[in-house]
Write a protein that holds these residues in place. Structure first.
Motif, PDB file in Angstrom:
ATOM      1  N   ALA A 187     -27.654   6.985 -27.949  1.00 54.73           N
ATOM      2  CA  ALA A 187     -26.507   6.096 -27.360  1.00 54.73           C
ATOM      3  C   ALA A 187     -25.405   5.899 -28.754  1.00 54.73           C
ATOM      4  O   ALA A 187     -25.932   5.766 -29.892  1.00 54.73           O
ATOM      5  CB  ALA A 187     -27.144   4.876 -27.149  1.00 54.73           C
ATOM      6  N   ARG A 188     -24.384   6.297 -28.463  1.00 51.77           N
ATOM      7  CA  ARG A 188     -23.541   6.550 -29.471  1.00 51.77           C
ATOM      8  C   ARG A 188     -23.110   4.929 -30.009  1.00 51.77           C
ATOM      9  O   ARG A 188     -22.670   3.997 -29.150  1.00 51.77           O
ATOM     10  CB  ARG A 188     -22.142   7.298 -29.282  1.00 51.77           C
ATOM     11  CG  ARG A 188     -20.948   7.215 -30.356  1.00 51.77           C
ATOM     12  CD  ARG A 188     -19.987   8.251 -29.741  1.00 51.77           C
ATOM     13  NE  ARG A 188     -19.046   8.120 -30.886  1.00 51.77           N
ATOM     14  CZ  ARG A 188     -17.883   7.755 -30.740  1.00 51.77           C
ATOM     15  NH1 ARG A 188     -17.645   6.985 -29.708  1.00 51.77           N
ATOM     16  NH2 ARG A 188     -16.884   7.852 -31.538  1.00 51.77           N
ATOM     17  N   ILE A 189     -23.256   4.757 -31.546  1.00 50.60           N
ATOM     18  CA  ILE A 189     -22.634   3.385 -31.781  1.00 50.60           C
ATOM     19  C   ILE A 189     -21.439   3.334 -31.761  1.00 50.60           C
ATOM     20  O   ILE A 189     -20.678   4.164 -32.473  1.00 50.60           O
ATOM     21  CB  ILE A 189     -23.275   3.225 -33.247  1.00 50.60           C
ATOM     22  CG1 ILE A 189     -24.951   3.083 -33.262  1.00 50.60           C
ATOM     23  CG2 ILE A 189     -22.759   1.937 -33.796  1.00 50.60           C
ATOM     24  CD1 ILE A 189     -25.622   2.847 -34.539  1.00 50.60           C
ATOM     25  N   ILE A 190     -20.673   2.251 -31.110  1.00 51.92           N
ATOM     26  CA  ILE A 190     -19.196   2.073 -31.239  1.00 51.92           C
ATOM     27  C   ILE A 190     -19.104   0.685 -31.618  1.00 51.92           C
ATOM     28  O   ILE A 190     -20.088  -0.378 -31.662  1.00 51.92           O
ATOM     29  CB  ILE A 190     -18.799   2.188 -29.590  1.00 51.92           C
ATOM     30  CG1 ILE A 190     -19.685   1.009 -28.737  1.00 51.92           C
ATOM     31  CG2 ILE A 190     -19.303   3.440 -29.196  1.00 51.92           C
ATOM     32  CD1 ILE A 190     -19.034   1.115 -27.325  1.00 51.92           C
ATOM     33  N   PRO A 191     -18.032   0.505 -32.063  1.00 51.52           N
ATOM     34  CA  PRO A 191     -17.277  -0.899 -32.380  1.00 51.52           C
ATOM     35  C   PRO A 191     -17.526  -1.932 -31.508  1.00 51.52           C
ATOM     36  O   PRO A 191     -17.473  -1.680 -30.163  1.00 51.52           O
ATOM     37  CB  PRO A 191     -15.602  -0.921 -33.074  1.00 51.52           C
ATOM     38  CG  PRO A 191     -15.673   0.482 -33.021  1.00 51.52           C
ATOM     39  CD  PRO A 191     -16.709   1.382 -31.942  1.00 51.52           C
ATOM     40  N   ILE A 192     -17.762  -3.195 -31.815  1.00 52.78           N
ATOM     41  CA  ILE A 192     -17.931  -4.401 -31.037  1.00 52.78           C
ATOM     42  C   ILE A 192     -16.515  -4.426 -29.928  1.00 52.78           C
ATOM     43  O   ILE A 192     -16.623  -4.757 -28.880  1.00 52.78           O
ATOM     44  CB  ILE A 192     -18.211  -5.513 -31.529  1.00 52.78           C
ATOM     45  CG1 ILE A 192     -19.639  -5.754 -32.148  1.00 52.78           C
ATOM     46  CG2 ILE A 192     -17.823  -6.912 -30.578  1.00 52.78           C
ATOM     47  CD1 ILE A 192     -19.807  -6.995 -32.656  1.00 52.78           C
ATOM     48  N   ALA A 193     -15.465  -4.035 -30.719  1.00 53.71           N
ATOM     49  CA  ALA A 193     -14.129  -4.351 -29.961  1.00 53.71           C
ATOM     50  C   ALA A 193     -14.000  -3.194 -28.719  1.00 53.71           C
ATOM     51  O   ALA A 193     -13.067  -3.481 -27.961  1.00 53.71           O
ATOM     52  CB  ALA A 193     -12.891  -3.813 -31.021  1.00 53.71           C
ATOM     53  N   SER A 234     -18.805  -4.227 -38.873  1.00 57.79           N
ATOM     54  CA  SER A 234     -18.192  -3.873 -40.136  1.00 57.79           C
ATOM     55  C   SER A 234     -16.500  -3.651 -39.657  1.00 57.79           C
ATOM     56  O   SER A 234     -15.955  -3.708 -40.751  1.00 57.79           O
ATOM     57  CB  SER A 234     -18.652  -2.511 -40.745  1.00 57.79           C
ATOM     58  OG  SER A 234     -18.509  -1.556 -39.663  1.00 57.79           O
ATOM     59  N   ASP A 235     -16.237  -3.745 -38.573  1.00 57.26           N
ATOM     60  CA  ASP A 235     -14.858  -3.496 -38.047  1.00 57.26           C
ATOM     61  C   ASP A 235     -14.246  -4.865 -37.770  1.00 57.26           C
ATOM     62  O   ASP A 235     -13.057  -5.031 -37.171  1.00 57.26           O
ATOM     63  CB  ASP A 235     -14.682  -2.982 -36.708  1.00 57.26           C
ATOM     64  CG  ASP A 235     -13.232  -2.330 -36.490  1.00 57.26           C
ATOM     65  OD1 ASP A 235     -12.626  -1.875 -37.701  1.00 57.26           O
ATOM     66  OD2 ASP A 235     -12.897  -2.389 -35.498  1.00 57.26           O
ATOM     67  N   GLY A 236     -15.009  -6.080 -38.030  1.00 54.42           N
ATOM     68  CA  GLY A 236     -14.505  -7.462 -37.704  1.00 54.42           C
ATOM     69  C   GLY A 236     -14.711  -7.876 -36.309  1.00 54.42           C
ATOM     70  O   GLY A 236     -13.930  -9.149 -36.113  1.00 54.42           O
ATOM     71  N   GLY A 237     -15.160  -7.116 -35.500  1.00 56.45           N
ATOM     72  CA  GLY A 237     -15.596  -7.586 -34.070  1.00 56.45           C
ATOM     73  C   GLY A 237     -16.656  -8.501 -33.837  1.00 56.45           C
ATOM     74  O   GLY A 237     -17.576  -8.303 -34.675  1.00 56.45           O
ATOM     75  N   GLU A 238     -16.466  -9.550 -33.314  1.00 52.69           N
ATOM     76  CA  GLU A 238     -17.456 -10.317 -32.875  1.00 52.69           C
ATOM     77  C   GLU A 238     -17.735 -10.613 -31.283  1.00 52.69           C
ATOM     78  O   GLU A 238     -17.077 -10.120 -30.476  1.00 52.69           O
ATOM     79  CB  GLU A 238     -17.097 -11.812 -33.487  1.00 52.69           C
ATOM     80  CG  GLU A 238     -16.959 -12.035 -34.806  1.00 52.69           C
ATOM     81  CD  GLU A 238     -16.369 -13.234 -35.327  1.00 52.69           C
ATOM     82  OE1 GLU A 238     -17.299 -14.070 -35.833  1.00 52.69           O
ATOM     83  OE2 GLU A 238     -15.154 -13.803 -35.226  1.00 52.69           O
TER      84      GLU A 238
END
Length: 470
Positions: A187-193, A234-238
């Motif tokens: 499962a590829r880790i992706i940014p929350i955004a 780490s990308d600032g997504g919440e």
């Protein structure tokens, strides 16, 4: 002459996510009942394929810089499967040419048709799975009323931290992660955004920044329990993750504030904005098959907390019930008092006053356990003659008789934190800010009152001996 990337559609659909192809936009369509979700048809000059624009790219369509005929480079994207049909989810792109004549005579890839042909079919398919194309869900969870042992607000409904998705610029670490679960494809880790309901499998790596207590509820479906926790990557997504009933038992003791986790196999549903103030239109609902695993590495690229500090003078123009972050110097603290809530239960309330470099001060009301924990510590500091720096994450603005701020269930207080903003405040206060005149935004100014009037609490007046005959 514009050169599109040869066989770009074929390469992308076969799983080549490292390619950054140049393609042309043939069609753009606003998803039904949505204000900011767009579907597009992209072409490499030979083949076409449907794609979905991430929410943060919608403004490019609305501003008119992304339109039919635009030539773009796909910078970051993923492929999701819906009812055995693949669709490209575009997370980030660069516009090379705003408008150009249609290149070549492209035909749909196998299983791909024009947006106008397939919109109705795909909407029916996704709605049958409990997800509509505008991000709403036909499966609504039980109503959630949040409480927390740290807060029982007599004036405001509990609320467990601005709704535009942050720009996405993926760090290198997102590109090389493998599986986080056993005996399954990675499962590829992706940014929350980048999270959206159209993805089949996903994983995120994020730090827990806040965690609620377990809330018990009763509705037409019966009794239940719920808790939530907030995540930051780490990308600032919440985003907020919520657990109900048996899932509460599974994850409540596992989740710790400050730790980094790998999370997968949850479902995404629209965030309930009455209770969720995070900058994300989605919320993760964890299920029996969900995975929440402590990360094997701490990952210092993920901050401990994310703030969007507003100066006190800005707060006087903020709308009522807005959620804000603020930092200031505490100059006075009132004793804690017992308040009878509308439901007949008692809670504690403590009011303090803080000011900042903007020459404004504001009242901060602490509720519940905040009064006896951070509130008592702050009172002891001020009584000893020291004015501490206080950073507040997620406070609610109240505009009754001027502007004030109150704690809610997800509020966090940081006393004398090691932030650059805290150091600047301390330097300002110690080098003259302590004696600077300050205007309070928490009380209406009476006619004829000077705007730079220094206001003091009764305890300060007594301490300074004001009004006595010497």
């Amino acid at each position: 002459m514009v050169n599109l990337t040869p066989k770009a559609i074929e390469s992308v659909m076969s799983g080549d996510l490292n390619l950054k192809p140049v393609v042309q936009v043939l069609e753009i369509k606003l998803i039904a009942n949505s204000k900011d979700r767009y579907r597009i048809l992209v072409s490499d000059g030979v083949s076409t394929q449907q794609a979905l624009l991430a929410t943060q790219l919608g403004d490019r369509v609305r501003d008119g810089i992304l339109r039919r005929g635009s030539v773009v480079q796909l910078i970051e994207y993923i492929c999701s499967t819906v009812q055995n049909r693949k669709i490209i989810v575009v997370l980030n792109l660069e516009i090379i040419i705003t408008e150009w004549e249609i290149i070549g005579n492209p035909k749909p890839c196998p299983g791909a048709e024009s947006i106008s042909q397939k919109t109705t079919d795909n909407e029916n398919v996704m709605q049958s799975k409990g997800v509509s194309l505008n991000g709403s869900s036909s499966s609504v969870p039980p109503p959630r009323v949040r409480t927390n042992s740290r807060m029982n607000n007599s004036n405001n409904a509990p609320n467990f931290g601005p709704v535009v998705q942050p720009s996405y610029k993926p760090p290198p670490s997102y590109k090389s992660h493998g599986a986080i679960t056993k005996n399954e494809a990675p499962a590829r880790i992706i940014p929350i955004a980048a999270l959206n309901p159209y993805q089949g499998r996903w994983a995120i790596k994020a730090r827990v920044t806040a965690k609620s207590e377990i809330r018990r509820y009763n509705n037409a479906r019966g009794d239940g329990k719920v808790f939530s926790f907030d995540l930051l990557d780490s990308d600032g997504g919440e985003i907020r993750a919520t657990c109900f009933n048996a899932v509460v038992d599974r994850f409540f003791e596992v989740v710790e504030v400050g730790r980094v986790y790998l999370i997968s196999k949850g479902s995404l549903k629209p965030a309930q904005k009455n209770f969720n103030h995070l900058k994300n239109e989605w919320e993760i609902f964890l299920e029996a098959t969900s995975m929440v695993e402590p990360s094997p590495d701490e990952d210092t690229s993920i901050p401990q907390q994310q703030f969007d500090f507003r100066s006190i003078d800005e707060i006087q123009n903020v709308e009522n019930n807005s959620i804000v972050d603020v930092i200031g110097i505490v100059v006075s603290v009132n004793p804690s008092v017992t308040i009878l809530r509308k439901n007949g239960l008692e809670t504690q309330r403590r009011i303090l006053n803080m000011k900042d470099i903007s020459s404004r001060s504001v009242e901060l009301t602490l509720w519940g356990e905040f009064c006896n924990r951070e509130g008592l510590e702050l009172q002891q500091m001020v009584d000893s003659g020291f004015s501490p720096v206080l950073a507040l994450k997620a406070g609610r603005v109240n505009d009754f008789s001027g502007k004030s701020i109150g704690t809610i269930s997800s509020t966090q207080l940081f006393i004398n934190p090691e932030f650059p903003e805290a150091r600047r405040l301390r330097d300002w206060f110690d080098t003259g800010g302590k004696d600077a005149s300050t205007h309070s935004i928490s009380r209406d100014v009476a006619p004829g009152t000077k705007q730079n009037e220094i206001r003091k609490w009764v305890s300060q007046i007594k301490e300074d001996g004001l009004g006595r005959i010497r």
